[in-house]
Design an enzyme around this catalytic site. Structure first.
Site, PDB file in Angstrom:
ATOM      1  N   HIS A 204       0.806  -1.225   0.000  1.00 48.63           N
ATOM      2  CA  HIS A 204       0.000   0.000   0.000  1.00 48.63           C
ATOM      3  C   HIS A 204       0.831   1.264   0.000  1.00 48.63           C
ATOM      4  CE1 HIS A 204       0.967  -0.029   4.324  1.00 48.63           C
ATOM      5  NE2 HIS A 204       0.697   1.260   4.296  1.00 48.63           N
TER       6      HIS A 204
HETATM    7  C1  UD1 Z   1      -2.108   5.777   5.375  1.00 53.39           C
HETATM    8  C2  UD1 Z   1      -0.833   6.354   5.948  1.00 53.39           C
HETATM    9  C3  UD1 Z   1       0.264   5.303   5.931  1.00 53.39           C
HETATM   10  C4  UD1 Z   1      -0.196   4.023   6.609  1.00 53.39           C
HETATM   11  C5  UD1 Z   1      -1.510   3.557   6.014  1.00 53.39           C
HETATM   12  C6  UD1 Z   1      -2.024   2.385   6.787  1.00 53.39           C
HETATM   13  C7  UD1 Z   1      -0.513   8.761   5.552  1.00 53.39           C
HETATM   14  C8  UD1 Z   1       0.204   9.781   4.768  1.00 53.39           C
HETATM   15  N1  UD1 Z   1      -0.365   7.492   5.160  1.00 53.39           N
HETATM   16  O1  UD1 Z   1      -1.843   5.456   4.015  1.00 53.39           O
HETATM   17  O2  UD1 Z   1       1.392   5.797   6.622  1.00 53.39           O
HETATM   18  O3  UD1 Z   1       0.785   3.046   6.431  1.00 53.39           O
HETATM   19  O4  UD1 Z   1      -2.475   4.617   6.095  1.00 53.39           O
HETATM   20  O5  UD1 Z   1      -2.923   1.620   6.063  1.00 53.39           O
HETATM   21  O6  UD1 Z   1      -1.188   9.093   6.477  1.00 53.39           O
HETATM   22  N2  UD1 Z   1      -9.098   4.511   0.917  1.00 53.39           N
HETATM   23  C9  UD1 Z   1     -10.335   3.937   0.844  1.00 53.39           C
HETATM   24  N3  UD1 Z   1     -10.971   3.607   1.999  1.00 53.39           N
HETATM   25  C10 UD1 Z   1     -10.460   3.832   3.232  1.00 53.39           C
HETATM   26  C11 UD1 Z   1      -9.195   4.443   3.303  1.00 53.39           C
HETATM   27  C12 UD1 Z   1      -8.533   4.775   2.146  1.00 53.39           C
HETATM   28  O7  UD1 Z   1     -10.860   3.695  -0.245  1.00 53.39           O
HETATM   29  O8  UD1 Z   1     -11.106   3.502   4.248  1.00 53.39           O
HETATM   30  C13 UD1 Z   1      -8.386   4.820  -0.334  1.00 53.39           C
HETATM   31  C14 UD1 Z   1      -8.705   6.208  -0.894  1.00 53.39           C
HETATM   32  O9  UD1 Z   1      -8.695   6.106  -2.288  1.00 53.39           O
HETATM   33  C15 UD1 Z   1      -7.524   7.032  -0.445  1.00 53.39           C
HETATM   34  C16 UD1 Z   1      -6.390   6.018  -0.478  1.00 53.39           C
HETATM   35  O10 UD1 Z   1      -6.977   4.783  -0.079  1.00 53.39           O
HETATM   36  O11 UD1 Z   1      -7.281   8.130  -1.271  1.00 53.39           O
HETATM   37  C17 UD1 Z   1      -5.238   6.350   0.451  1.00 53.39           C
HETATM   38  O12 UD1 Z   1      -5.713   6.534   1.779  1.00 53.39           O
HETATM   39  P1  UD1 Z   1      -4.891   7.458   2.803  1.00 53.39           P
HETATM   40  O13 UD1 Z   1      -5.483   7.357   4.154  1.00 53.39           O
HETATM   41  O14 UD1 Z   1      -4.686   8.815   2.244  1.00 53.39           O
HETATM   42  O15 UD1 Z   1      -3.451   6.809   2.802  1.00 53.39           O
HETATM   43  P2  UD1 Z   1      -3.019   5.291   2.987  1.00 53.39           P
HETATM   44  O16 UD1 Z   1      -2.382   4.841   1.734  1.00 53.39           O
HETATM   45  O17 UD1 Z   1      -4.120   4.498   3.548  1.00 53.39           O
HETATM   46  N1  UDP Z   2      -3.669  -5.605   8.720  1.00 53.43           N
HETATM   47  C1  UDP Z   2      -4.958  -6.059   8.921  1.00 53.43           C
HETATM   48  N2  UDP Z   2      -5.681  -6.440   7.819  1.00 53.43           N
HETATM   49  C2  UDP Z   2      -5.179  -6.392   6.557  1.00 53.43           C
HETATM   50  C3  UDP Z   2      -3.862  -5.931   6.377  1.00 53.43           C
HETATM   51  C4  UDP Z   2      -3.138  -5.520   7.484  1.00 53.43           C
HETATM   52  O1  UDP Z   2      -5.433  -6.124  10.051  1.00 53.43           O
HETATM   53  O2  UDP Z   2      -5.904  -6.761   5.620  1.00 53.43           O
HETATM   54  C5  UDP Z   2      -2.896  -5.196   9.905  1.00 53.43           C
HETATM   55  C6  UDP Z   2      -1.516  -5.782  10.026  1.00 53.43           C
HETATM   56  O3  UDP Z   2      -1.581  -7.073  10.576  1.00 53.43           O
HETATM   57  C7  UDP Z   2      -0.842  -4.773  10.936  1.00 53.43           C
HETATM   58  C8  UDP Z   2      -1.454  -3.462  10.491  1.00 53.43           C
HETATM   59  O4  UDP Z   2      -2.650  -3.797   9.792  1.00 53.43           O
HETATM   60  O5  UDP Z   2      -1.203  -4.980  12.279  1.00 53.43           O
HETATM   61  C9  UDP Z   2      -0.509  -2.741   9.582  1.00 53.43           C
HETATM   62  O6  UDP Z   2      -1.169  -1.687   8.984  1.00 53.43           O
HETATM   63  P1  UDP Z   2      -0.777  -1.125   7.550  1.00 53.43           P
HETATM   64  O7  UDP Z   2       0.027  -2.109   6.819  1.00 53.43           O
HETATM   65  O8  UDP Z   2      -2.050  -0.651   6.942  1.00 53.43           O
HETATM   66  O9  UDP Z   2       0.059   0.166   7.929  1.00 53.43           O
HETATM   67  P2  UDP Z   2       1.578   0.401   8.375  1.00 53.43           P
HETATM   68  O10 UDP Z   2       1.894  -0.481   9.513  1.00 53.43           O
HETATM   69  O11 UDP Z   2       2.433   0.155   7.168  1.00 53.43           O
HETATM   70  O12 UDP Z   2       1.595   1.850   8.721  1.00 53.43           O
END
Ligand code: UD1
Ligand code: UDP
Length: 351
Positions: A204
């Site tokens: 992601h």
């Molecule tokens: C965010 C964090 C990242 C973290 C990740 C965990 C920032 C800058 N990034 O990244 O550090 O590792 O969360 O998962 O804060 N979207 C949906 N549904 C949701 C959430 C997101 O469809 O419930 C889609 C949207 O298109 C959105 C994109 O995912 O634009 C990115 O979501 P966003 O929260 O901006 O960043 P993440 O990639 O999730």
């Molecule tokens: N995770 C989860 N379901 C999923 C994928 C990840 O519960 O489908 C959990 C994973 O086990 C870990 C956390 O989400 O505990 C990590 O989050 P993510 O990878 O979204 O963010 P990051 O840690 O890179 O910020």
């Protein structure tokens, strides 16, 4: 003592579950939970509150998705209003997302003390949005809870040693807390319809999803592996895959799953391939070799004896790592003793 905990994204719900449980067991603490709404899909948000018994948020700003500035700006405004109303003794922020930055900045500007859980992580790559969020948050926070010695060293090099406290890693607490439950109720948490043997993958990170070449390389490497791959897909990645790629036949895509199901998927996997920060650590705690689909890692304690191999998106390195023998060396201590949340709670009370 009144504490406003600020969360917004999946890994923060998981971290807050552990800390909130300990905070709320202490009658001297009144915790208010503020959800920014950065993550909002049922399987990116509500599922964690339900299955990890996190109290429902007192506030949800429902900020949703947007550019960094838009998302952070709307959060700042909403968080400020709530902090002015609640007048907490302290705010608690987690990790390195835009919700972390907004929470820390809004509180610091109101002269409300900020505590940062998972402080001191550095990739030394400022192209990562998370790196900027971490640096700013650490430098405006009043108390920094460092999960590892590396994090302590990083903070010390930045002149922050006097506000740093080694807490250990709350995600380690979490794995220890839930591991037995998952093993006991194995059938409840098993994902139906997946192959019996597989590598578990997640992708992601912006450096992979926003760079078509990197994503193409990763899938090319996956297609060459002689394994099934189970990929619970982040909505960000799903959106890009829908428009740009043919999924290789050995890649089994599923919707994002809850934390307990994800732990079970990790336990049952042969190896893990990920660009996630949290999953790298969980793989290590659960004794699974991890292939990190990034060019660097903050979790350098996991690198010994090839428990974690950093490959970036290079297909040759990914293939080579996938063929590497499984490590046999024991894991090293370094993430605390599973009591990080208690250390955090005690330190906050004396703050
Ligand atoms: C965010 C964090 C990242 C973290 C990740 C965990 C920032 C800058 N990034 O990244 O550090 O590792 O969360 O998962 O804060 N979207 C949906 N549904 C949701 C959430 C997101 O469809 O419930 C889609 C949207 O298109 C959105 C994109 O995912 O634009 C990115 O979501 P966003 O929260 O901006 O960043 P993440 O990639 O999730
Ligand atoms: N995770 C989860 N379901 C999923 C994928 C990840 O519960 O489908 C959990 C994973 O086990 C870990 C956390 O989400 O505990 C990590 O989050 P993510 O990878 O979204 O963010 P990051 O840690 O890179 O910020």
């Amino acid at each position: 003592m009144k504490i406003v905990s600020i969360v917004g994204a999946r890994p923060q719900f998981i971290k807050a579950a552990t800390v909130s449980r300990v905070l709320r067991a202490n009658a001297a603490i009144h915790e208010i939970l503020l959800h920014t709404g950065q993550h909002y899909d049922e399987n990116m948000s509500d599922i964690f509150f339900r299955e990890l018994n996190i109290p429902l948020p007192d506030y949800n700003l429902e900020v949703g998705s947007g550019s960094h500035a838009t998302q952070t700006g709307i959060m700042l405004r909403g968080i400020e209003d709530i902090l002015i109303k609640e007048k907490p003794d302290c705010t608690l922020v987690y990790g390195d997302t835009n919700s972390t930055l907004a929470g820390a900045l809004a509180a610091a500007k109101l002269h409300i003390p900020v505590a940062h859980v998972e402080a001191g992580l550095r990739s030394f790559n400022r192209a990562m949005p998370e790196e900027l969020n971490r640096i700013v948050t650490d430098h405006i926070a009043d108390i920094l809870f460092a999960p590892t010695q590396t994090a302590i060293d990083n903070l010390s090099h930045e002149g922050l040693a006097d506000v740093t406290c080694f807490s250990g890693d709350v995600m380690y607490d979490s794995v220890l807390y839930y591991k037995d439950q998952i093993q006991r109720d194995a059938s409840k948490y098993k994902t139906p319809g997946i192959p019996p043997e597989y590598l578990l993958a997640t992708i992601h990170r912006a450096e992979n999803t926003d760079n078509p070449e990197n994503l193409k390389n990763i899938f090319q490497a996956f297609s060459r592996l002689n394994h099934s791959i189970v990929l619970p897909i982040h909505p960000r990645t799903r959106k890009i895959l829908q428009s740009a790629f043919t999924i290789p036949a050995n890649v089994h895509i599923i919707d994002p799953v809850g934390y307990l199901q994800m732990m079970k998927l990790t336990i049952d996997s042969t190896k893990v391939m990920t660009d996630s920060g949290g999953l790298q650590k969980e793989a290590y705690f659960l004794k699974k070799q991890c292939i990190t689909l990034r060019t660097e890692t903050e979790w350098i304690e996991t690198l010994h004896d090839q428990w974690n191999i950093v490959t970036g998106s290079d297909p040759i390195l990914i293939e080579k790592a996938a063929k590497t023998d499984l490590p046999t060396a024991a894991q090293r201590p370094g993430f605390g003793t599973g009591k990080s949340a208690t250390i955090i709670m005690e330190k906050l009370l004396g703050f």
